[in-house]
Design a protein around this motif. Sequence first.
Motif: not given
Length: 291
Positions: A24, A164, A166, A172-173, A204, A208
């Motif tokens: 990440t 993922l 945002d 995000k990840v 993901t 998350e």
Amino acid sequence: MQQNYLIRATALGGKVRAFAANTTGVLEDLRKRHHTSPVATAALGRALTAGAMMGAMMKGEEKLTVQVKGDGPLGQIVVDANARGELRGYVDDPGVDLPLNENGKLDVAGAVGTEGFIYIIKDLGLKEPYRGSTPIVSGELGDDFTYYFAKSEQTPSVVGLGVLIDVDFSVKVSGGFIVQLMPGMTDEDIDELEIRLAQLPPVTAMLEAGKNLEQILEELLDGVEVKERMELQFRCKCSQERVEQTLISLGQQELKELLEEQGQAEVVCHFCNEAYHFDAEQLQVLINRAS
């Protein structure tokens, strides 16, 4: 949740070799450096995670380069990785913007393309690097690396990769896993693994939800034994000295033309987007050194 680390493990009494990585933070660093669009970030992140885990399969000073050359608008993806968890990477066209695919997700396959090849170049410290390549089969990259391991390295593997993004386009990840079947796997073992794979949430979603890499592998495999835990970090090899050597290698004549036509030079590193400036005085010094 700790970002930027990787684990190497065995499971099922040594009948499975497994890797899992969380990339990440490294990917977010690359996104900021290269100003990648969401779909370019997702494609680069998947290749970065695969490269990180393949780097962990190396030893000592060994290193590798992953090149994904598809026919999509993204151009090629290049990732460098080594056995110490040092990573860098870029895409040819970081600004690619595509509509979401029919599943409402980022169209990675559309950006990468579905025709082309994955190339793996391994520097094992020998005279010649090892080169392997396989055709792109889906452009989603997880399937493509699975196919690479099966065909080029004759190792039945499952590769799961995910990114993922945002709402503010930050990462995000980003992470994934590679599960490789070793000799001794029974048909029952393989059937069980296939069932668990089919039921496994996307990587993901697990990241998350705050699951760590050990927990992700435990969702998939029994008897996970972590053998190594390694920090991952962005590291570029470019430097003022290296760029000077590159300019000197152009030769006196080309440097003189550069000085006369532009009065200065700027070299931008592909991998980290760092710009190196040389004014007229500095160029003259390089011309003298090139003689």
